[in-house]
Motif scaffolding. Structure first.
Motif, PDB file in Angstrom:
ATOM      1  N   UNK A  88       0.820  -1.199   0.000  1.00 29.51           N
ATOM      2  CA  UNK A  88       0.000   0.000   0.000  1.00 29.51           C
ATOM      3  C   UNK A  88       0.859   1.255   0.000  1.00 29.51           C
ATOM      4  N   UNK A  89       0.231   2.378  -0.287  1.00 24.93           N
ATOM      5  CA  UNK A  89       0.966   3.632  -0.440  1.00 24.93           C
ATOM      6  C   UNK A  89       1.649   4.072   0.852  1.00 24.93           C
ATOM      7  N   UNK A  90       0.982   3.925   1.988  1.00 24.71           N
ATOM      8  CA  UNK A  90       1.554   4.411   3.241  1.00 24.71           C
ATOM      9  C   UNK A  90       2.833   3.664   3.595  1.00 24.71           C
ATOM     10  N   UNK A  91       2.818   2.340   3.494  1.00 28.05           N
ATOM     11  CA  UNK A  91       4.011   1.574   3.851  1.00 28.05           C
ATOM     12  C   UNK A  91       5.113   1.752   2.805  1.00 28.05           C
ATOM     13  N   UNK A  92       4.751   1.855   1.533  1.00 29.79           N
ATOM     14  CA  UNK A  92       5.780   2.125   0.527  1.00 29.79           C
ATOM     15  C   UNK A  92       6.409   3.493   0.764  1.00 29.79           C
ATOM     16  N   UNK A  93       5.609   4.442   1.197  1.00 33.93           N
ATOM     17  CA  UNK A  93       6.164   5.735   1.572  1.00 33.93           C
ATOM     18  C   UNK A  93       7.097   5.609   2.760  1.00 33.93           C
ATOM     19  N   UNK A  94       6.749   4.731   3.711  1.00 32.87           N
ATOM     20  CA  UNK A  94       7.601   4.525   4.881  1.00 32.87           C
ATOM     21  C   UNK A  94       8.913   3.863   4.493  1.00 32.87           C
ATOM     22  N   UNK A  95       8.888   2.986   3.494  1.00 34.05           N
ATOM     23  CA  UNK A  95      10.128   2.373   3.003  1.00 34.05           C
ATOM     24  C   UNK A  95      11.083   3.456   2.496  1.00 34.05           C
ATOM     25  N   UNK A  96      10.575   4.353   1.668  1.00 36.81           N
ATOM     26  CA  UNK A  96      11.419   5.418   1.138  1.00 36.81           C
ATOM     27  C   UNK A  96      11.869   6.369   2.241  1.00 36.81           C
ATOM     28  N   UNK A  97      10.999   6.638   3.194  1.00 35.47           N
ATOM     29  CA  UNK A  97      11.370   7.497   4.318  1.00 35.47           C
ATOM     30  C   UNK A  97      12.494   6.867   5.131  1.00 35.47           C
ATOM     31  N   UNK A  98      12.455   5.538   5.294  1.00 32.04           N
ATOM     32  CA  UNK A  98      13.514   4.850   6.033  1.00 32.04           C
ATOM     33  C   UNK A  98      14.850   4.952   5.301  1.00 32.04           C
ATOM     34  N   UNK A 119      -2.959  -5.006  -7.815  1.00 36.24           N
ATOM     35  CA  UNK A 119      -2.886  -4.346  -6.501  1.00 36.24           C
ATOM     36  C   UNK A 119      -2.517  -2.867  -6.643  1.00 36.24           C
ATOM     37  N   UNK A 120      -2.915  -2.268  -7.755  1.00 40.65           N
ATOM     38  CA  UNK A 120      -2.667  -0.841  -7.975  1.00 40.65           C
ATOM     39  C   UNK A 120      -3.974  -0.114  -8.246  1.00 40.65           C
ATOM     40  N   UNK A 121      -3.889   1.212  -8.187  1.00 41.18           N
ATOM     41  CA  UNK A 121      -5.050   2.060  -8.447  1.00 41.18           C
ATOM     42  C   UNK A 121      -4.544   3.461  -8.756  1.00 41.18           C
ATOM     43  N   UNK A 122      -5.375   4.319  -9.339  1.00 41.69           N
ATOM     44  CA  UNK A 122      -4.955   5.707  -9.545  1.00 41.69           C
ATOM     45  C   UNK A 122      -4.538   6.378  -8.237  1.00 41.69           C
ATOM     46  N   UNK A 123      -5.236   6.056  -7.150  1.00 44.84           N
ATOM     47  CA  UNK A 123      -4.907   6.661  -5.860  1.00 44.84           C
ATOM     48  C   UNK A 123      -3.526   6.215  -5.377  1.00 44.84           C
ATOM     49  N   UNK A 124      -3.204   4.944  -5.575  1.00 41.61           N
ATOM     50  CA  UNK A 124      -1.887   4.449  -5.182  1.00 41.61           C
ATOM     51  C   UNK A 124      -0.789   5.178  -5.948  1.00 41.61           C
ATOM     52  N   UNK A 125      -0.941   5.277  -7.260  1.00 37.74           N
ATOM     53  CA  UNK A 125       0.090   5.929  -8.064  1.00 37.74           C
ATOM     54  C   UNK A 125       0.250   7.404  -7.683  1.00 37.74           C
ATOM     55  N   UNK A 126      -0.850   8.085  -7.455  1.00 39.11           N
ATOM     56  CA  UNK A 126      -0.767   9.494  -7.063  1.00 39.11           C
ATOM     57  C   UNK A 126      -0.025   9.653  -5.740  1.00 39.11           C
ATOM     58  N   UNK A 127      -0.316   8.751  -4.792  1.00 36.69           N
ATOM     59  CA  UNK A 127       0.350   8.828  -3.491  1.00 36.69           C
ATOM     60  C   UNK A 127       1.836   8.529  -3.613  1.00 36.69           C
ATOM     61  N   UNK A 128       2.187   7.527  -4.427  1.00 41.53           N
ATOM     62  CA  UNK A 128       3.601   7.182  -4.603  1.00 41.53           C
ATOM     63  C   UNK A 128       4.373   8.320  -5.267  1.00 41.53           C
ATOM     64  N   UNK A 129       3.737   8.952  -6.225  1.00 39.82           N
ATOM     65  CA  UNK A 129       4.420  10.068  -6.903  1.00 39.82           C
ATOM     66  C   UNK A 129       4.667  11.214  -5.927  1.00 39.82           C
TER      67      UNK A 129
END
Length: 389
Positions: A88-98, A119-129
């Protein structure tokens, strides 16, 4: 001499002047594809999955890695798997933050995550970007329903195409689609349709790999039983030529034997693998390489987390590459690139053998570099063997 399969990790010193990257392995998948032998686990295989516990362990490994290496500057980050998008976007964001908390990224760092279309969506891609990811790599394989069924892929034929468009709409300039050719039963027309459909999404990078039947997989059992028949090498060569011709006509150029891109679309992280770069592999089963040392982590996610909780690096073993092995890898990987292999890297006997390969139409000399011909690309491994003698 090479020291193999030793426990722990010796003093690792980065070679100056070579790019450094971070690879993060996410060992989780919702289901297992029939052809996959990667270090991945479904919830059923693990008796449940604690993604947050994995993330805590990963953060600890990155801290220990930064301390061991002295906090080098990072040029590329690649989150692979497995299925990173299940985080998910939140944990992938946490990976990059780490990664950012432990290392300094160059201003134009390339940050990639793999994703499975389902396991993707427009919302996921927007959050990752918005989090800082710059590149998306999607497993497409094929648009032919029966090919996807043979591979045990969960997504529908059109989902990968939609996901690629969604990623581009979210602001990703660099999107890759992975194709597999040579699946039992696949026709030329099905492969042609898959390539054309991928090109039609507007992505700037495509990878195409011949299907490898790995021992121990469900696909291998079906082939061994006679249920499925794999195509021979001649058919695979024709399929590769089909892929190359369609992509070349669409404005893509090959920069590595199995990878094509539009101008500026090369994957810098993967180029590091092929061109002498260095990286720390974090996560269960991940491999790292720096100086002349290659190491690998324990595979089981629970063992991985337990070692890190005890303050230990989760390294299962390492090997120190000798001069001969480093040279072999230099030739093996460098010859696969469109930029070719510098003649200066070869010994005099190898240069003589290169002249034979040129006469045989497998290599061409471009200035002071050797480059595979179209025929040479079909026989890249054989070219390497002939050069090394």
């Amino acid at each position: 001499m090479t020291s193999r399969w030793q426990p722990g990790l010796p003093d690792v010193r980065l070679t100056p002047g070579r790019p450094f990257g971070i690879y993060v392995h996410v060992p989780f998948c919702a289901t297992r594809c029939g052809y996959c032998d990667f270090n991945t686990y479904t919830p059923a295989e693990l008796g449940g999955v604690d993604l947050d516990a994995w993330l805590v362990a990963l953060q600890r490994e990155l801290e220990l890695a930064a301390a061991r290496l002295g906090g080098p500057t990072v040029h590329t980050v690649f989150v692979g798997g497995g299925t990173p998008s299940v985080l998910g976007a939140q944990r992938l964001g946490a990976v990059l933050a780490a990664v950012r908390a432990c290392f300094t990224l160059v201003p134009d760092a390339e940050v990639t995550t793999e994703a499975n279309p389902e396991s993707t969506s427009p919302q996921l891609f927007a959050a990752l970007r918005s989090t800082g990811y710059t590149r998306i790599s999607l497993g497409m394989q094929s648009v032919a329903p029966r090919v996807l069924a043979t591979l045990d892929r969960a997504h529908s034929p059109g989902r990968a195409l939609d996901a690629a468009r969604e990623a581009r709409a979210a602001g990703f300039d660099h999107v890759n689609l992975d194709l597999i050719y040579g699946t039992p039963g696949e026709t030329d027309e099905e492969l042609r349709c898959s390539v054309d459909a991928a090109v039609g999404t507007g992505v700037d990078h495509l990878s195409a790999y011949a299907l490898t039947v790995e021992n121990g997989t469900a696909l291998a059992r079906r082939v061994r039983s006679g249920e499925l028949t794999v195509p021979d090498d001649d058919v695979l060569a024709l399929r590769y030529e089909l892929v190359d011709a369609r992509l070349s006509a669409a404005g893509f150029h090959w920069y590595e034997v199995s990878n094509w891109c539009r101008p500026g679309g090369q994957c810098r992280h993967n180029l590091g693998y092929w061109d002498g770069g260095q990286w720390w592999g974090a996560g269960p089963g991940a491999h790292g390489y720096a100086g002349a040392i290659r190491w690998w982590n324990v595979k089981n996610p629970r063992t991985y987390a337990q070692l890190l909780a005890a303050g230990e690096l989760p390294v299962a073993g390492f090997e120190r590459l000798g001069a001969g092995e480093l040279h072999t890898e230099d030739v093996l990987l460098g010859i696969r690139l469109r930029r070719g292999l510098a003649l200066a890297r070869l010994t005099e006997p190898e240069r003589q053998r290169a002249r034979v390969a040129i006469a045989d139409g497998l290599l061409i000399a471009e200035g002071d570099r050797l480059v595979l011909t179209d025929r040479g690309r079909l026989l890249a491994d054989a070219v390497v063997r002939s050069l090394l003698g």
